[in-house]
Design an enzyme around this catalytic site. Structure first.
Site, PDB file in Angstrom:
ATOM      1  N   THR A  57      77.945  75.717  70.442  1.00  0.00           N
ATOM      2  CA  THR A  57      79.194  76.182  69.255  1.00  0.00           C
ATOM      3  C   THR A  57      79.871  75.279  69.015  1.00  0.00           C
ATOM      4  OG1 THR A  57      81.077  75.271  71.490  1.00  0.00           O
ATOM      5  CG2 THR A  57      80.492  77.596  71.455  1.00  0.00           C
ATOM      6  N   ASP A 200      77.069  65.903  72.168  1.00  0.00           N
ATOM      7  CA  ASP A 200      77.306  64.979  72.947  1.00  0.00           C
ATOM      8  C   ASP A 200      77.806  63.758  72.538  1.00  0.00           C
ATOM      9  OD1 ASP A 200      75.828  67.137  73.836  1.00  0.00           O
ATOM     10  OD2 ASP A 200      73.517  66.411  72.598  1.00  0.00           O
TER      11      ASP A 200
END
Length: 410
Positions: A57, A200
């Site tokens: 996403t 991340d």
């Protein structure tokens, strides 16, 4: 990551070592002394991450819910007066060095390769965000890590975030953590060549203890959401299948291209702009494969929002069905699971996990299972049994704890 990873082969099988900050810093400091013969100016470390929910996403400008984990990458560093940037790691063949002023040329020539592309790419990307690479001093960087490679726990973002924080301080730069997340993403996308989103790096830089980072990948607005696993008597187990993926090539790029094609066909800037109610129209306009890719992203965005709401209203024990549904969507619609991941998820659920799903970019890596603490031995045994029955190599299984983001170590 490409090339060798930040742990030994034995540690890969065990899932890496969960070294504490002092041990990690000691390893990086010792490597620094081997490289330079002197002591580092400091040690900076950044964690890997687990994505609780919200897969593929991020580059669709949607929502994600990762948390930083208690496995970190440490960078021992000190400035140099000669403008040379020298990097060494416990997972590389030897030192790699390049004048800071040559980073732009080396990037343009495609000379940033292998493991060193991550730290050197970060240094180059800092220049893209305002650092004058012709004026900053050089630096020596020694890198050690306990984040397993290829398991979907973002060992690459841990390196990028630790290096970015170290160089920002050594070079006297005034960059926010949100900007450093963009620096890490730029390094990953342009220097390494992996078409990843910003999740991340954001988790690694913004994470807090016992909490997840609820990130809007369009606005980059981030909110800390308490998880309360321990309060609910739950732990998060990682089941590392040992099947390694490579994000810079192959299926990851294909999935991203399908998402972009779906958004274009439906007349929206990104799949983030679609609601579940739009899927009927999407089914009519798109071929079956593109539709299923779109369906996963649209429904996964909804699951992230529902997970945040459920955590706040009902607590961690109530999010299991959302984790389960996420895995089914990745397996059937986005088609990024592998048999080992499906076996891990099914075995975890059979052993009492409240919910389980694969995590990370897919095509290998790890599954996660949210499980009552007392059920961990039974879950571990059930997973081992299920893997043996299919002839798979035994997976590495370990607990991760939601932890603080990147910082300078004591």
């Amino acid at each position: 990551m490409t090339g060798s990873g930040p742990e030994t082969a034995a540690e890969r099988r065990r899932g890496g070592s969960a070294a504490g900050p002092q041990q990690r810093g000691t390893g990086a400091r010792a490597l620094f002394r081997e490289l330079t013969g002197g002591d580092a100016a400091g040690v900076w470390s950044a964690p890997g991450r687990v994505n609780l929910i919200g897969e593929h996403t991020d580059y669709n400008e949607g929502f994600v819910l990762p948390f930083a984990i208690d496995r970190r990458t440490a960078v021992a560093a000190a400035p140099r007066a000669d403008g040379l940037l020298r990097v060494v790691s416990t997972f590389g063949d030897g030192p790699v060095e390049l004048p800071v002023a040559e980073l732009g040329r080396a990037h343009a020539a495609g000379e940033l390769r292998g493991w060193s592309a991550y730290p050197l790419g970060v240094a180059w990307a800092l220049g893209e965000f305002g650092a004058d690479l012709s004026a900053v001093p050089g630096a020596d960087l020694a890198i050690d890590s306990s984040v397993p490679v290829g398991a979907g726990l973002s060992s690459s973002a841990a390196i990028e975030s630790a290096v970015a924080l170290a160089l920002t301080e050594l070079w006297g730069l005034e960059l926010s953590r949100e900007t450093l997340a963009k620096v890490g993403q730029r390094a990953e996308n342009d220097a390494v060549g992996a078409p990843t989103g910003i999740m991340d790096q954001s988790a690694s830089l913004l994470g807090e203890r016992d909490a997840a980072v609820f990130l809007d990948c369009r606005s980059l607005a981030a909110e800390v959401v308490p998880l309360g696993f321990a309060e609910a008597g739950l732990v998060l187990r990682v089941i590392d299948t040992g099947v390694r993926h490579e994000h810079a090539t192959g299926g990851y790029r294909e999935r991203r291209a399908s998402c972009e094609a779906g958004a274009a066909a439906l007349g929206v800037p990104a799949l983030r702009d679609l609601e579940v109610a739009d899927l009927d129209r999407a089914r009519e306009l798109l071929d079956d494969i593109t539709f299923r890719r779109v369906k996963h992203v649209v429904t996964e965005d909804r699951r992230v929002l529902d997970t945040v709401r459920t955590l706040r209203a009902d607590g961690a024990a109530a999010i299991g069905p959302l984790l389960d549904a996420s895995h089914v969507s990745m397996r059937d619609d986005f088609e990024i699971s592998v048999p080992e991941l499906d076996v891990a998820v099914a075995a975890a659920r059979a052993a009492g996990a409240v919910g389980a799903r694969m995590t990370g970019g897919g095509f290998g890596g790890a599954a996660i299972a949210l499980v009552p603490a007392e059920a961990v031995p039974a879950l571990s045994a059930e997973v081992e049994k299920a893997f043996a029955a299919r002839g798979f190599a035994p997976p590495a299984q370990f607990t991760v704890v939601p932890s603080d983001g990147a910082h300078r170590d004591p």
